[in-house]
Enzyme design. Sequence first.
Site, PDB file in Angstrom:
ATOM      1  N   SER A 148      -1.387  -7.767  10.687  1.00 40.84           N
ATOM      2  CA  SER A 148      -2.818  -7.725  10.998  1.00 40.84           C
ATOM      3  C   SER A 148      -3.668  -7.786   9.731  1.00 40.84           C
ATOM      4  CB  SER A 148      -3.118  -6.436  11.772  1.00 40.84           C
ATOM      5  OG  SER A 148      -4.483  -6.296  11.996  1.00 40.84           O
ATOM      6  N   ASN A 149      -3.322  -6.958   8.740  1.00 39.55           N
ATOM      7  CA  ASN A 149      -4.206  -6.916   7.560  1.00 39.55           C
ATOM      8  C   ASN A 149      -4.174  -8.231   6.780  1.00 39.55           C
ATOM      9  OD1 ASN A 149      -2.783  -6.403   4.734  1.00 39.55           O
ATOM     10  ND2 ASN A 149      -1.515  -5.460   6.318  1.00 39.55           N
ATOM     11  N   GLU A 168       0.704  -0.822  16.200  1.00 39.20           N
ATOM     12  CA  GLU A 168      -0.126   0.368  15.912  1.00 39.20           C
ATOM     13  C   GLU A 168      -0.981   0.734  17.128  1.00 39.20           C
ATOM     14  OE1 GLU A 168      -2.653   0.255  12.373  1.00 39.20           O
ATOM     15  OE2 GLU A 168      -3.894   1.822  13.270  1.00 39.20           O
ATOM     16  N   CYS A 185       0.866  -1.178   0.000  1.00 40.39           N
ATOM     17  CA  CYS A 185       0.000   0.000   0.000  1.00 40.39           C
ATOM     18  C   CYS A 185       0.908   1.234   0.000  1.00 40.39           C
ATOM     19  CB  CYS A 185      -0.851   0.000   1.266  1.00 40.39           C
ATOM     20  SG  CYS A 185       0.201  -0.006   2.733  1.00 40.39           S
ATOM     21  N   CYS A 212      -8.172   1.761   6.891  1.00 42.32           N
ATOM     22  CA  CYS A 212      -7.616   2.482   5.749  1.00 42.32           C
ATOM     23  C   CYS A 212      -8.111   1.915   4.419  1.00 42.32           C
ATOM     24  CB  CYS A 212      -6.096   2.457   5.812  1.00 42.32           C
ATOM     25  SG  CYS A 212      -5.405   0.872   5.357  1.00 42.32           S
ATOM     26  N   THR A 227      -6.219   0.828  11.963  1.00 41.76           N
ATOM     27  CA  THR A 227      -6.450   0.995  10.512  1.00 41.76           C
ATOM     28  C   THR A 227      -6.591  -0.329   9.756  1.00 41.76           C
ATOM     29  OG1 THR A 227      -4.066   1.040  10.164  1.00 41.76           O
ATOM     30  CG2 THR A 227      -5.170   3.176  10.377  1.00 41.76           C
ATOM     31  N   CYS A 234       2.679   5.693   8.939  1.00 41.12           N
ATOM     32  CA  CYS A 234       1.784   5.936   7.795  1.00 41.12           C
ATOM     33  C   CYS A 234       0.923   7.161   8.092  1.00 41.12           C
ATOM     34  CB  CYS A 234       0.891   4.718   7.568  1.00 41.12           C
ATOM     35  SG  CYS A 234      -0.318   5.022   6.273  1.00 41.12           S
TER      36      CYS A 234
HETATM   37  S1  SF4 Z   1      -2.591   2.274   7.486  1.00 43.45           S
HETATM   38 FE1  SF4 Z   1      -3.177   1.270   5.588  1.00 43.45          FE
HETATM   39  S2  SF4 Z   1      -2.146   2.488   3.994  1.00 43.45           S
HETATM   40 FE2  SF4 Z   1      -1.124   2.909   5.948  1.00 43.45          FE
HETATM   41  S3  SF4 Z   1       0.550   1.436   6.091  1.00 43.45           S
HETATM   42 FE3  SF4 Z   1      -1.166   0.550   7.177  1.00 43.45          FE
HETATM   43  S4  SF4 Z   1      -2.169  -0.736   5.628  1.00 43.45           S
HETATM   44 FE4  SF4 Z   1      -0.853   0.697   4.535  1.00 43.45          FE
END
Ligand code: SF4
Length: 329
Positions: free
Chosen positions: A245-246, A147, A33, A216, A186, A117
Amino acid sequence: MNAPFPNSDTAGGNMTSADEPLNLLIAAPRGFCAGVDRAIEIVEKSLERYGAPVYVRHEIVHNKYVVEGLKAKGAIFVEELDEVPADAPVVFSAHGVPKSVPAEAERRNMIYLDATCPLVSKVHRQAERQIEKNRHIIFVGHEGHPEVIGTMGQVAPGQMTLVETIEDVDKLPFDSDDELAYLTQTTLSVDDTAEVIAALEWRFPNISGPKAEDICYATSNRQAAVKDLAPDCDLVLVIGAPNSSNSLRLVEVSERLGTPAKLIQRADEIEPGWLEGVKTLGLTAGASAPEVLVREVVDALGKLRPIRERTITAAEEKMVFKLPRQLTE
Ligand code: SF4
């Protein structure tokens, strides 16, 4: 639903031979990203500007391949600032850091570059604004994730309470008329978070929330792409790290749609037995996994079965974040 490949069904369980084509649905968007691109560029540009070594507090992004590549260029990864010599530059990871970390770097007169970020920084600013309005913040996130540690460290102890689930919301020790606000990590599951927020709004009708979602664009788009392809697949592979996490959320999205999914870091983790009975395979990558690893997996799959590849596009992404001024002036 996307049109199926010719002569394919997704029943699974049928025996497949090594020469039977494997339909491969590749998610778009996937992988890096804008925040990850920026964080990596900050380390690379710092190495150019200051020379090696450049210290990085925490894995710059949760991907071993990326971290090893930067180590080879002269980056040294540490967990805490006290491991960094005062005269060496240090980069803070994309996940963000508690306020005490840059404060300590200032106190020691260190050169530091913040690769947080901008979308995480936005949540930090929202936290500050809510505290200025004398609201207690309920933060929806996963305990122990960097985070979450960074965002909770934007406010004084006791000003923010972490919840992960609806059950946690039920246990909150606040009254319905208390001054409250919520914010979120996020990289959460879009669906789970909507349920937790609905529970918060039900219990605390006056709770204040962000105008636009904190999850995000990259997290939402990658989950949407898996939702598009998983129903047509017998198995989904997600390239990502176990602490990303994502990436973990992408596995969950597929499993919730009834399609088994496996998280892998590299192609050599693929077990040929996984493809037994698989006619259509989905493939995606978390936001910290580079495209080179996707191509490595496609090549490895091609050695097991002939591949018929198709991209399933859920959204176009054009987001680019600026580098810190220290690296552009
Ligand atoms: S908040 Fe979203 S855009 Fe920013 S680094 Fe994490 S995954 Fe990527």
